[in-house]
Design an enzyme around this catalytic site. Structure first.
Site, PDB file in Angstrom:
ATOM      1  N   ARG A   1       0.852  -1.190   0.000  1.00 14.57           N
ATOM      2  CA  ARG A   1       0.000   0.000   0.000  1.00 14.57           C
ATOM      3  C   ARG A   1       0.887   1.239   0.000  1.00 14.57           C
ATOM      4  NH1 ARG A   1      -3.702  -1.242   4.475  1.00 14.57           N
ATOM      5  NH2 ARG A   1      -4.871  -2.322   2.857  1.00 14.57           N
TER       6      ARG A   1
ATOM      7  N   ASN B   1      -0.490  -0.810  13.497  1.00 13.96           N
ATOM      8  CA  ASN B   1       0.014  -1.886  12.653  1.00 13.96           C
ATOM      9  C   ASN B   1       1.210  -2.532  13.332  1.00 13.96           C
ATOM     10  OD1 ASN B   1      -1.499  -1.421  10.038  1.00 13.96           O
ATOM     11  ND2 ASN B   1      -0.566   0.587  10.313  1.00 13.96           N
TER      12      ASN B   1
ATOM     13  N   ASP C   1       4.474  -4.588   6.697  1.00 15.32           N
ATOM     14  CA  ASP C   1       3.228  -4.791   7.434  1.00 15.32           C
ATOM     15  C   ASP C   1       3.072  -6.283   7.709  1.00 15.32           C
ATOM     16  OD1 ASP C   1       0.456  -5.398   7.940  1.00 15.32           O
ATOM     17  OD2 ASP C   1      -0.066  -3.424   7.165  1.00 15.32           O
TER      18      ASP C   1
ATOM     19  N   ASP D   1       0.445  -7.725   9.253  1.00 15.47           N
ATOM     20  CA  ASP D   1      -0.968  -8.105   9.324  1.00 15.47           C
ATOM     21  C   ASP D   1      -1.647  -7.875  10.666  1.00 15.47           C
ATOM     22  OD1 ASP D   1      -0.913  -9.114   6.614  1.00 15.47           O
ATOM     23  OD2 ASP D   1       0.125 -10.846   7.434  1.00 15.47           O
TER      24      ASP D   1
ATOM     25  N   ASP E   1      -3.090  -6.217  13.729  1.00 21.00           N
ATOM     26  CA  ASP E   1      -3.450  -4.819  13.964  1.00 21.00           C
ATOM     27  C   ASP E   1      -4.172  -4.715  15.300  1.00 21.00           C
ATOM     28  OD1 ASP E   1      -2.644  -3.883  11.294  1.00 21.00           O
ATOM     29  OD2 ASP E   1      -4.395  -4.992  10.589  1.00 21.00           O
TER      30      ASP E   1
ATOM     31  N   GLU F   1      -5.371 -13.640   9.312  1.00 22.72           N
ATOM     32  CA  GLU F   1      -4.554 -13.188   8.182  1.00 22.72           C
ATOM     33  C   GLU F   1      -3.063 -13.339   8.506  1.00 22.72           C
ATOM     34  OE1 GLU F   1      -4.017  -9.196   5.379  1.00 22.72           O
ATOM     35  OE2 GLU F   1      -5.491  -9.177   6.994  1.00 22.72           O
TER      36      GLU F   1
END
Length: 175
Positions: free
Chosen positions: A23, A87, A103, A105, A107, A123
């Site tokens: 992202r 995150n 990242d 995953d 959170d 995830e």
């Protein structure tokens, strides 16, 4: 970190453990930068997903990144209070192109009353298998998750009262 004076524009890029771009946040403003951390503000920023889709953030946000902690924190200013999205990630690096991190995953969503919820454990487990996260990374991430939760409970760092509001006032001076 030469060139990262308050008011400088910066892009934020997140990656996955396998190196794939995840992202990209468009232009954001540096509010504070030193050798260990960076505080960034943005509002209605265009975000591009790895598949090319784009969306725009809905509210002002103050983002906290650190070079030693395996998490970053986004404080979002909404009408009913400050919400945080945390995150679990690698520490950030900055390479003149963008602030970058991996990242992982997991959170944590924190509500205005400072209650919180752990998100995306499924995830994380899926990607841990698919991308073969080393055991040491798994230990580091869960250790930092515990550290992050202590910060939330103690209202420390970006969770301190007035942190987001004060940095948002600074952000407004640069707009």
């Amino acid at each position: 970190m030469a060139g990262l004076l308050p008011g400088s524009n910066i892009r934020i890029q997140s990656y996955k453990h396998n190196g794939q771009l995840h992202r990209v946040w468009g232009s954001s403003l540096v509010l504070k930068s030193n050798s260990n951390m960076m505080i960034i503000g943005n509002d209605k920023t265009i975000v591009t997903e790895s598949d090319g889709r784009t969306w725009t953030t809905r509210e002002p946000a103050i983002c906290y990144f650190h070079t030693r902690y395996w998490f970053n924190v986004i404080g979002m200013l909404r009408n009913d209070g400050i919400y945080y999205y945390c995150n679990i990630s690698s520490p950030y690096v900055y390479d003149e192109e963008a602030l970058k991190y991996i990242d992982y995953d997991l959170d944590v969503k924190v509500f205005p009353d400072m209650t919180y919820t752990l998100l995306d454990e499924d995830e994380y487990e899926l990607h841990k298998q698919q991308m073969n996260y080393p055991k040491v990374i798994d230990r580091i991430l869960y250790s930092n998750l515990e550290y992050l939760i202590r910060w939330i409970r103690q209202s420390k760092g970006p969770f301190a009262p007035e942190f987001v509001d004060q940095w948002y006032e600074m952000y407004l001076t640069f707009r």
